[in-house]
Enzyme design. Structure first.
Site, PDB file in Angstrom:
ATOM      1  N   ASP A  33       0.938  -1.406  -0.095  1.00 23.56           N
ATOM      2  CA  ASP A  33      -0.222  -0.153   0.708  1.00 23.56           C
ATOM      3  C   ASP A  33       1.009   1.589  -0.161  1.00 23.56           C
ATOM      4  OD1 ASP A  33      -1.894   1.805   0.253  1.00 23.56           O
ATOM      5  OD2 ASP A  33      -2.686   0.757   2.470  1.00 23.56           O
ATOM      6  N   ASP A  34       0.530   2.371  -1.311  1.00 22.31           N
ATOM      7  CA  ASP A  34       1.286   3.383  -1.333  1.00 22.31           C
ATOM      8  C   ASP A  34       3.012   3.446  -1.324  1.00 22.31           C
ATOM      9  OD1 ASP A  34      -1.240   4.623  -0.936  1.00 22.31           O
ATOM     10  OD2 ASP A  34      -0.414   6.275   0.239  1.00 22.31           O
ATOM     11  N   CYS A  71      -6.142   3.656  -3.892  1.00 20.49           N
ATOM     12  CA  CYS A  71      -6.146   2.269  -2.616  1.00 20.49           C
ATOM     13  C   CYS A  71      -7.585   2.318  -3.134  1.00 20.49           C
ATOM     14  CB  CYS A  71      -6.507   2.865  -1.457  1.00 20.49           C
ATOM     15  SG  CYS A  71      -4.767   3.522  -0.714  1.00 20.49           S
ATOM     16  N   ARG A  75      -8.050  -1.546  -6.036  1.00 20.03           N
ATOM     17  CA  ARG A  75      -8.684  -2.579  -5.587  1.00 20.03           C
ATOM     18  C   ARG A  75      -9.529  -3.324  -6.015  1.00 20.03           C
ATOM     19  NH1 ARG A  75      -5.573  -0.653  -2.243  1.00 20.03           N
ATOM     20  NH2 ARG A  75      -4.066  -1.709  -0.474  1.00 20.03           N
ATOM     21  N   LYS A 128      -6.125  -5.630   3.753  1.00 14.21           N
ATOM     22  CA  LYS A 128      -6.767  -4.462   3.988  1.00 14.21           C
ATOM     23  C   LYS A 128      -7.907  -4.892   2.576  1.00 14.21           C
ATOM     24  CE  LYS A 128      -6.404  -0.163   1.953  1.00 14.21           C
ATOM     25  NZ  LYS A 128      -5.272   1.492   1.875  1.00 14.21           N
ATOM     26  N   HIS A 130     -10.792  -1.981   1.906  1.00 12.20           N
ATOM     27  CA  HIS A 130     -11.584  -1.173   0.996  1.00 12.20           C
ATOM     28  C   HIS A 130     -12.602  -1.220   0.074  1.00 12.20           C
ATOM     29  CE1 HIS A 130      -9.169   3.205   0.407  1.00 12.20           C
ATOM     30  NE2 HIS A 130     -10.539   3.778   0.939  1.00 12.20           N
ATOM     31  N   HIS A 219       1.561   1.920   3.648  1.00 20.73           N
ATOM     32  CA  HIS A 219       1.066   3.070   4.362  1.00 20.73           C
ATOM     33  C   HIS A 219       0.700   3.923   5.790  1.00 20.73           C
ATOM     34  CE1 HIS A 219      -2.879   5.107   4.722  1.00 20.73           C
ATOM     35  NE2 HIS A 219      -3.683   5.143   3.441  1.00 20.73           N
ATOM     36  N   ASP A 324      -0.180  -1.272  -5.164  1.00 18.30           N
ATOM     37  CA  ASP A 324      -1.972   0.281  -5.323  1.00 18.30           C
ATOM     38  C   ASP A 324      -1.674   1.007  -5.822  1.00 18.30           C
ATOM     39  OD1 ASP A 324      -1.221   1.405  -3.005  1.00 18.30           O
ATOM     40  OD2 ASP A 324      -2.953   1.388  -2.043  1.00 18.30           O
ATOM     41  N   ASN A 325      -0.314   1.601  -6.120  1.00 16.96           N
ATOM     42  CA  ASN A 325      -0.383   3.367  -6.507  1.00 16.96           C
ATOM     43  C   ASN A 325       1.361   3.183  -5.470  1.00 16.96           C
ATOM     44  OD1 ASN A 325      -2.338   4.193  -4.287  1.00 16.96           O
ATOM     45  ND2 ASN A 325      -0.766   4.864  -3.572  1.00 16.96           N
ATOM     46  N   LYS A 370       1.026   9.250  -5.709  1.00 17.61           N
ATOM     47  CA  LYS A 370      -0.248   8.901  -5.753  1.00 17.61           C
ATOM     48  C   LYS A 370      -1.302   9.886  -5.888  1.00 17.61           C
ATOM     49  CE  LYS A 370      -3.187   7.057  -2.117  1.00 17.61           C
ATOM     50  NZ  LYS A 370      -2.881   7.020  -0.392  1.00 17.61           N
TER      51      LYS A 370
END
Length: 549
Positions: A33-34, A71, A75, A128, A130, A219, A324-325, A370
């Protein structure tokens, strides 16, 4: 006699079914994540990631793999093989009143778990979610047999009740039951631990498995284990300018970036030498903790690999790793106040961020961050590992996207994507399978361009060309990604015919996917992650030179 023959026939059919299931590969999908494009060793980082580096050395790396810049939309596409709008998450996990922006996965877009379950797979998830806050949209309601993790977009890594009275316990869910993170536990370890637990329990069946490990690391908030932080003490005293050059040189050496490539500048990032000694000490600490969070994530990957080997399932398992990004730039632009830390950076009370200057390093060599449709926002590493199926040490050039993973997994699994599911007509898959790329190194054949829209930020990638429009501007920029992946030269004026062609492609795609002009649907106040505010970066800097103390 007839009964005996029938019994033998049924036993034979059962044995064939079991054998067929056992030949289906297990699939593990790991997403962080991130995390920026260059944040693991196999993509140029100094951060210690031996387990991911091993998967890369024994498998395949893609130079160009794209996500949806943020995010929840990422997903949505990852889990369904659809554009995020077609799946119902056009903006974020908030409902903006239209089907394409309802904020949770719609029933027309089947999840990986729903499809693979029909093909005989155990479906497991840790981490996660989301893509739906209401319990009707939780993982167990969307095809997962087992789930441990959290439902929303962010979480503390520790139970921080002892640090501040204002912070609630870390809210988690396990198989539809609400639980809290136990005091003293670290969430990254718990995500890996439950993945291991699910694998050990699943091994008692004769079924193949699909395991989705969705880490929230790295993240924010910056919270890590002390022993991991200590490993990076002093490593970042060279500053972000030198570190970015260091990573860039390693990427070129690895063959991920062309020798004649350029580094995208960011004029909002101050020179490291312009900071005072005290400021440098504080900024170093941020990156030490960020690195420690990635390090710990990789340790969890190692435990999953050890479990696979112990269960003798490593030879028949496909593993795919992505982010994810890109890394987050300045603080969240609008609608949300910065939280105050109640403990030092890295501890349970910390709410600090990596922030833009270090994120510029994470996204090396790309532009922006992001939530942006520039390469720094939508580019992810991709590692694919499958012993004796994927050639070791491969680095592939082809352009791929999240929507391609669903058809890839279904081809490996021999799973059929149904035209209807539970009496609902399904959305067709939008991506292309990467199975032949993985197994044979065959070039990706993509009949349609790739498209992005999120909070008014738009892009189209077609061959070597990419157009980008950064909200609030409606104008298109044009880049030759083959020659200038860092997007430093806008060629729109020199090639208006290309801009016109790709803009027309975008309009057609937007109509087919129910995309709405962002100005007509823009939420007010604190509704998810706001749009980037400038053409160069994904967020306006929040006094990037003077860190929050």
């Amino acid at each position: 006699m007839k009964i005996k023959i029938l019994s033998l026939a049924l036993l034979g059919f059962s044995a064939v079914s079991v054998a067929q299931k056992q030949t289906q590969p297990n699939i593990i999908l790991i997403m962080v994540d991130d995390m920026g494009y260059s944040d693991i060793g196999a993509y140029g980082s100094e951060i210690r990631t031996p387990n991911l580096d091993r998967l890369a050395a024994e498998g395949l790396r893609l130079k160009e793999f794209y996500n949806n810049s943020i995010c929840a939309p990422t997903r949505a596409s990852l889990l369904t093989g659809q554009s995020n709008h077609k799946a119902g998450v056009g903006y974020f996990n908030v409902n903006l009143g239209l089907p394409a922006y309802q904020g949770y996965l719609n029933r027309e877009s089947l999840t990986l778990a729903e499809v693979l379950k029909q093909a005989g797979y155990s479906t497991l998830m840790s981490g996660k979610w989301h893509v739906g806050d209401d319990s009707i949209a939780w993982p167990n309601q969307r095809g997962f047999d087992r789930f441990f993790g959290f439902i929303g977009g962010a979480s503390n890594y520790y139970d921080i009740n002892g640090y501040t009275d204002k912070a609630p316990p870390v809210p988690l869910v396990e198989n539809n039951q609400r639980i809290n993170l136990a005091p003293g536990k670290y969430l990254t370890d718990e995500i890996a631990g439950h993945a291991v637990q699910f694998l050990e329990e699943q091994s008692k069946t004769n079924k193949p498995f699909f395991l989705y490990v969705a880490y929230n690391a790295p993240h924010w908030p910056l919270q890590a284990q002390p022993e991991d932080i200590a490993r990076y003490k002093g490593r970042y005293s060279i500053g972000w300018d030198s570190l970015r050059s260091e990573r860039f040189a390693k990427q070129q050496q690895l063959g991920l970036i062309a020798p004649n490539s350029t580094l995208a500048p960011d004029p909002e990032v101050p020179a490291w030498a312009s900071l005072t000694w005290d400021e440098q000490q504080l900024w170093q600490k941020k990156m030490e903790v960020y690195a420690a969070m990635i390090d710990r994530m990789d340790q969890g990957v190692g435990k999953i690999l050890e479990t696979l080997k112990a269960l003798k399932k490593d030879d028949n398992t496909l593993i795919v790793f992505i982010s994810d990004n890109g890394a987050q730039g300045g603080f969240i632009p609008t609608g949300r106040r910065r939280q105050r830390s109640s403990g030092p950076i890295g501890t349970a009370g910390s709410y600090d961020y990596q922030e833009q200057s270090w994120a510029h390093v994470s996204n090396t060599p790309f532009r922006s961050y992001k939530a942006s449709a520039y390469e720094g926002g939508i580019s992810s590493p991709l590692i694919a590992w499958f012993p004796n199926k994927i050639k070791a040490g491969s680095i592939a050039t082809g352009t791929a996207h999240l929507i391609d993973l669903a058809p890839t997994f279904y081809e490996f699994a021999g799973a059929q994507y149904p035209a209807t599911y539970q009496q609902v007509k399904t959305n067709p898959l939008q991506g292309v399978s990467l199975a032949r790329l993985f197994r044979e190194g065959q070039e990706i054949s993509r009949p349609q361009p790739l498209f992005w829209e999120r909070a008014g930020n738009r892009a189209v990638r077609k061959g070597k060309w990419k157009i980008v429009s950064s909200y609030p501007s409606k104008d298109w920029e044009l880049f030759d990604i083959a020659a200038d992946r860092a997007e430093t030269r806008n060629l729109a004026a020199a090639h208006p015919e290309v801009v016109k062609e790709l803009a027309a492609d975008y309009d057609q795609w937007a109509k087919a996917n129910d995309v709405v002009d962002y100005d007509k649907i823009k939420p007010q106040g604190n509704q998810g992650f706001a749009a980037p505010t400038g053409a160069n970066t994904a967020a306006a800097p929040q006094n990037n030179k003077r860190p929050n103390r």
